[in-house]
Design an enzyme around this catalytic site. Structure first.
Site, PDB file in Angstrom:
ATOM      1  N   VAL A 106       0.871  -1.184   0.000  1.00 14.09           N
ATOM      2  CA  VAL A 106       0.000   0.000   0.000  1.00 14.09           C
ATOM      3  C   VAL A 106       0.903   1.228   0.000  1.00 14.09           C
ATOM      4  O   VAL A 106       1.699   1.420   0.936  1.00 14.09           O
ATOM      5  CB  VAL A 106      -0.939   0.013   1.221  1.00 14.09           C
ATOM      6  N   HIS A 110       3.067   3.961   6.001  1.00  9.25           N
ATOM      7  CA  HIS A 110       2.475   3.382   7.217  1.00  9.25           C
ATOM      8  C   HIS A 110       3.546   2.656   7.995  1.00  9.25           C
ATOM      9  O   HIS A 110       4.450   2.051   7.422  1.00  9.25           O
ATOM     10  CB  HIS A 110       1.317   2.442   6.885  1.00  9.25           C
TER      11      HIS A 110
END
Ligand code: 5GP
Ligand code: ZN
Length: 123
Positions: A106, A110
């Site tokens: 993704v 993160h």
């Protein structure tokens, strides 16, 4: 070159940050969101993201120091709140996959926080 945008309409983590896709939230403030990973590797596995769309560590600049610093300082507190055992017997792993060779799937920056008693599914 990838441009850092405030929000990317095609990004799944931007949609989670905007409340358009549900997530099991762990923490939220104006700039940061933490939520449980949908496919946890371990008893504790959550993700910390800046709400702003930064694709990866590779796009970081001096303007992101504060939010990234806040995420790192927040992580140990949330780890204990989510059930990680205290350091040094307990602890956790913090992981930030960057780019294809780094295993990033993704492309919205993160930090994984992974912990709890072993064995874990991965790692
Ligand atoms: P990466 O490989 O990019 O570091 O990790 C992406 C992580 O995001 C994976 O561990 C994956 O399970 C998690 N993930 C992907 N899509 C979603 C989603 O829609 N919701 C949540 N909560 N986690 C997701
Ligand atoms: Zn995004």
């Amino acid at each position: 070159m990838t441009v850092v945008k405030h929000s990317d309409p095609n990004c799944i983590f931007c949609k989670i940050a905007a409340g358009q896709i549900p997530a099991q939230k762990v923490y939220e403030d104006a700039d940061i969101l933490a939520f449980h990973d949908i496919q946890p590797w371990a008893p504790v596995h959550f993700l910390l993201i800046p709400k702003m769309h930064i694709p990866s560590m590779a796009q970081l600049g001096p303007e992101h120091q504060e939010v990234l610093g806040r995420m790192m300082v927040l992580a140990p507190r949330l780890a204990l709140e989510q059930g990680c055992q205290p350091y040094p017997e307990g602890g956790y792993r913090i992981l930030c996959n960057t780019g294809v060779h780094g295993g990033q799937e993704v492309h919205h920056l993160h930090i994984h926080l992974i912990g709890g008693p072993r064995p874990w599914r991965k790692g």
